[in-house]
Write an enzyme that holds these catalytic residues in place. Structure first.
Site, PDB file in Angstrom:
ATOM      1  N   HIS A  57       0.827  -1.213   0.000  1.00  0.00           N
ATOM      2  CA  HIS A  57       0.000   0.000   0.000  1.00  0.00           C
ATOM      3  C   HIS A  57       0.861   1.263   0.000  1.00  0.00           C
ATOM      4  O   HIS A  57       0.379   2.329   0.350  1.00  0.00           O
ATOM      5  CB  HIS A  57      -0.912   0.010   1.230  1.00  0.00           C
ATOM      6  N   HIS A 220      -7.216  -4.268  -0.811  1.00  0.00           N
ATOM      7  CA  HIS A 220      -6.567  -5.540  -1.133  1.00  0.00           C
ATOM      8  C   HIS A 220      -7.172  -6.165  -2.386  1.00  0.00           C
ATOM      9  O   HIS A 220      -6.908  -7.320  -2.705  1.00  0.00           O
ATOM     10  CB  HIS A 220      -6.692  -6.524   0.029  1.00  0.00           C
TER      11      HIS A 220
END
Length: 334
Positions: A57, A220
């Site tokens: 991320h 995700h």
């Protein structure tokens, strides 16, 4: 799969080694525990902020370690929560005696492991730890990874604002209350044009047709509200903003901090175009953008797409937002 890798099993450690080499003046990187720490050790007498989560991320969270934001970030494997021993090591490394605030995104593994680490830190008269859980994603109430809403874009804004408060010397209780306020006043929603590919998997997490997009995805790649036909940017902005504005109950005359965030594979040309649409919609609704961020701040590897985050603003939050910050991922006022 085409990626800049050596061995997929080593991607996190080697990326952290790269961060250490790139920022030796501001970061200490513990490769054994996969931690990113502020250089110089604990700040005595001030609250320390610790966050973390799965890698993939970036720049969140390691890129937000530094003056005005986090004191430590715990880096799990790609899309995998850090383990309690990592979080404990980070908590002990940054504790300056005024307490430690854990900033935790609402994912089952993250919550469980941060709770265990806090209990371990408290044993034997250790660090005083408080925790805030971010849950700002309006797309779904429950998902495969959560009970309740997912923690997404507000996490970045919270780390900046509460990081500034900690620099001012606010107490642990005051930092926790501010963190809860920010989480309560912020909402997000995202969308995807393509999937991402986890290095260890070697294939896309999901498939989207050339004329399809996914509304309400998680960071995700988990499914969102609906898979729908591809639409112009103005319609996508309306689809993302509508639920966010409604959930916040924003009214004419209010102001916000707005973030248009890229998921990792969308060029800035398109993100600024999307911000223009967001700004237009908010202006028509009589909502002022007090501050903004446009770029890649909480990504999902190379996923193409974006998310929109709005935080109801007031004078205190804007002042703390404007306070100096010096991290690899955010830097101003220094």
């Amino acid at each position: 799969m085409k990626k800049l890798l050596n061995d997929p099993a080593d991607v996190v450690v080697e990326a952290l080694a790269g961060m250490a080499a790139a920022h030796p003046d501001r970061l200490d990187v513990d490769l054994e525990h996969k931690l990113v720490l502020r250089a110089g050790g604990p700040v005595q007498g001030k609250v320390a902020l610790v966050s973390g989560g799965g890698s993939g991320h970036e720049p969140m969270h390691g890129g937000y370690v530094g003056t005005g934001m986090l004191h430590a970030a715990c880096c799990g494997e790609v899309f995998t929560s850090p383990v309690p021993d990592q979080i404990l090591a980070a908590t002990q490394a940054v504790d300056g005696g005024a307490g430690v605030l854990h900033i935790v995104k609402n994912y089952t593994g993250d919550i469980m492991n941060f709770e265990m680490a806090a209990e371990m830190a408290a044993e034997g008269g250790g660090a005083q730890v408080a925790s805030v859980v971010t849950d700002d994603d309006v797309a779904v109430q429950d998902s495969a990874y959560t009970t309740g809403r997912r923690g997404v874009g507000v996490t970045v804004l919270l780390e900046k604002i509460v990081g500034a408060a900690a620099e001012e010397g606010r107490s642990l209780e005051e930092c926790l209350a501010l963190a809860q306020k920010v989480n309560g006043q912020g909402r997000s929603m995202g969308m995807a044009l393509t999937s991402c590919t986890v290095p260890a998997a070697g294939k896309p997490t999901f498939e989207l047709g050339e004329d399809e997009m996914e509304l309400g995805i998680g960071i995700h790649g988990e499914a969102g509200r609906a898979r729908v036909p591809l639409a112009p940017a103005r319609e996508i902005a309306e689809d993302l903003l509508g639920p966010v504005v409604a959930d916040l109950g924003l009214a004419r005359g209010e102001s916000v901090i707005a973030m248009v965030n890229g998921m990792g594979g969308t060029p800035l040309l398109e993100l600024y175009l999307m911000y223009n649409e967001v700004h237009r919609i908010l202006a028509a609704a009589g909502v002022t953008v007090a501050r903004n961020l446009v770029g890649n701040y909480i990504t999902s590897l190379e996923m193409a797409g974006c998310s929109v985050t709005l935080l109801r603003a007031d004078d205190e939050l804007v002042r703390l937002w404007d306070a100096p910050v010096d991290t690899p991922g955010l830097r101003w006022g220094v």
